[in-house]
Design a protein around this motif. Structure first.
Motif, PDB file in Angstrom:
ATOM      1  N   HIS A 283      48.025  48.049  49.124  1.00  0.00           N
ATOM      2  CA  HIS A 283      48.440  46.586  49.094  1.00  0.00           C
ATOM      3  C   HIS A 283      47.208  45.671  48.754  1.00  0.00           C
ATOM      4  CE1 HIS A 283      50.924  43.059  49.938  1.00  0.00           C
ATOM      5  NE2 HIS A 283      49.735  42.688  50.969  1.00  0.00           N
ATOM      6  N   ALA A 284      46.162  45.820  49.448  1.00  0.00           N
ATOM      7  CA  ALA A 284      45.129  44.940  49.444  1.00  0.00           C
ATOM      8  C   ALA A 284      44.537  45.017  47.845  1.00  0.00           C
ATOM      9  CB  ALA A 284      44.044  45.451  50.377  1.00  0.00           C
ATOM     10  N   THR A 285      44.483  46.207  47.338  1.00  0.00           N
ATOM     11  CA  THR A 285      43.828  46.356  46.117  1.00  0.00           C
ATOM     12  C   THR A 285      44.695  45.840  45.045  1.00  0.00           C
ATOM     13  OG1 THR A 285      42.843  48.646  46.894  1.00  0.00           O
ATOM     14  CG2 THR A 285      43.182  48.212  44.384  1.00  0.00           C
ATOM     15  N   TRP A 286      46.077  45.625  45.070  1.00  0.00           N
ATOM     16  CA  TRP A 286      46.891  45.233  44.226  1.00  0.00           C
ATOM     17  C   TRP A 286      46.721  43.612  44.348  1.00  0.00           C
ATOM     18  CZ3 TRP A 286      49.011  46.271  39.981  1.00  0.00           C
ATOM     19  CH2 TRP A 286      49.960  45.402  39.109  1.00  0.00           C
ATOM     20  N   LYS A 287      46.705  43.150  45.519  1.00  0.00           N
ATOM     21  CA  LYS A 287      46.673  41.670  45.698  1.00  0.00           C
ATOM     22  C   LYS A 287      45.345  41.177  45.201  1.00  0.00           C
ATOM     23  CE  LYS A 287      49.491  39.646  47.484  1.00  0.00           C
ATOM     24  NZ  LYS A 287      50.614  38.840  46.564  1.00  0.00           N
ATOM     25  N   LEU A 288      44.283  41.862  45.556  1.00  0.00           N
ATOM     26  CA  LEU A 288      42.994  41.525  44.857  1.00  0.00           C
ATOM     27  C   LEU A 288      42.856  41.298  43.516  1.00  0.00           C
ATOM     28  CD1 LEU A 288      40.922  43.296  47.496  1.00  0.00           C
ATOM     29  CD2 LEU A 288      40.793  40.980  47.344  1.00  0.00           C
TER      30      LEU A 288
ATOM     31  N   HIS B 157      40.388  50.640  43.254  1.00  0.00           N
ATOM     32  CA  HIS B 157      38.812  49.966  43.990  1.00  0.00           C
ATOM     33  C   HIS B 157      37.812  51.000  44.123  1.00  0.00           C
ATOM     34  CE1 HIS B 157      36.800  46.639  46.113  1.00  0.00           C
ATOM     35  NE2 HIS B 157      36.312  47.500  46.620  1.00  0.00           N
ATOM     36  N   ASN B 158      36.871  50.758  43.256  1.00  0.00           N
ATOM     37  CA  ASN B 158      35.562  51.833  43.140  1.00  0.00           C
ATOM     38  C   ASN B 158      36.128  53.068  42.201  1.00  0.00           C
ATOM     39  OD1 ASN B 158      33.605  53.357  43.190  1.00  0.00           O
ATOM     40  ND2 ASN B 158      33.377  53.645  45.439  1.00  0.00           N
TER      41      ASN B 158
END
Length: 333
Positions: free
Chosen positions: A92-97, A8-9
């Motif tokens: 975790h959030a980056t992968w789910k996004l 992310h970025n």
């Protein structure tokens, strides 16, 4: 290894790869921030904003570390469990996004994603490299502009830097100045340029020109010479906050300072130079947005102006000021 690396970025993460001595080629990188900007160009694309929009069940997981940061506590002094928890949830959030956005962006977005990543990384390298600033030329320009200001001051019996005093003096000379909402004299640039054009040869025109010259010099000194010099590093380069995409239309954006808005002409642009053996090369698409607007709208005046090779900005200025296009000065344009 050939596995996809989801970030992310991506410019920020690539800088950490370099610190760790790793080299990840652009074709292996996927950036959830860039995907989100393709899916929803006008909406915030930070990890927090995307979690709130797509993953409400984990949104707000940064609250504790954000609070500690706001109190001035560095990362290495925070509880290890908090830092570890945040890092794991970031991943975790980056992968789910990625799973969500890769599907939402569609075939066209996926097709151009590698280009997006490469451009973002290139712009990041440009920002880190910076532009060489010729401080000697800057000081010479400052001296020249200060001399111009001094000559302008001598022409007016009032404080030239005071809009109120300038307005009163121009009124005394017979200028018809509009008033602002607060009942002050309007001495803005367009007002003064109009007066200078309409006034005949004489004291009024000379006074207005002096005020405009003084303000131009003040802008050059304050915003560009002093403003740029403040941002210069020890190696003589200015490094700004250059971002891509920086707007809803995917144009770049720049701040601290804005190096995408350097005034035209050699005075200020000439302050940015190349080291020995290198050249500064400049290119631009002529009025690209207006040409696109003409093509999409079919507006007859726009289309004919571009077909004939006429200058649209001169045509616009001529209509605003009620003069012929050939009488438009560079300042009015």
């Amino acid at each position: 290894a050939s596995e996809t690396v989801v970030c992310h970025n991506v410019p920020f993460e690539q800088s950490w790869f370099e610190v760790l001595g790793e080299s990840v080629p652009p074709e292996r990188l996927v950036d959830t921030m860039l995907l989100a900007k393709r899916v929803s160009p006008g909406l915030p694309a930070s990890l927090d904003a995307l979690c709130a929009r797509y993953l409400p069940e984990i949104s707000g997981y940064k609250a504790e570390t954000d609070r500690l940061q706001a109190e001035g506590i560095p990362w290495w002094e925070m509880p290890r469990s908090e830092v570890l928890s945040r890092n794991l949830l970031d991943a975790h959030a980056t992968w789910k996004l990625y799973e969500i956005l890769w599907n939402e962006v569609g075939p066209e977005g996926r097709k151009h994603h590698q280009e997006d990543v490469e451009i973002a990384l290139t712009v990041s390298k440009m920002a880190k490299r910076g532009l060489h600033f010729d401080i000697k030329k800057a000081l010479e320009l400052r001296k020249k502009q200060e001399e111009i200001q001094e000559k302008c001051r001598e022409l007016l019996p009032v404080l030239i830097s005071s809009p109120e005093q300038v307005g009163m003096y121009l009124d005394y000379l017979g200028a018809e100045l509009p008033m602002t909402e607060k009942e002050n004299y309007n001495t803005g640039a367009i007002t003064l340029q109009t007066i200078a054009y309409e006034a005949g040869e004489g004291l009024l025109r000379d006074t207005v020109k002096a005020v405009l010259e003084y303000r131009k010099a003040q802008k050059l000194i304050g915003t560009y010479v002093a403003g740029y010099a403040k941002r210069m590093g020890g190696d003589g380069r200015i490094r700004a906050d250059l971002r891509w995409p920086g707007t809803i239309t995917w144009r770049p954006a720049c701040s601290n300072p804005n190096l995408l808005n350097i005034p035209r002409g050699p005075e200020v642009r000439g302050l940015f130079t190349a080291p020995p053996g290198w050249l500064v090369f400049e290119s631009d698409l002529s009025q690209a947005e207006l040409r696109i607007a003409a093509a999409l709208s079919g507006d007859p005046i726009l289309c004919e102006t571009f077909r004939s090779g006429a200058d649209l900005h001169s045509l616009t200025a001529s209509r605003i000021f009620g003069i012929r296009p050939e009488d438009v000065t560079p300042d009015l344009r």
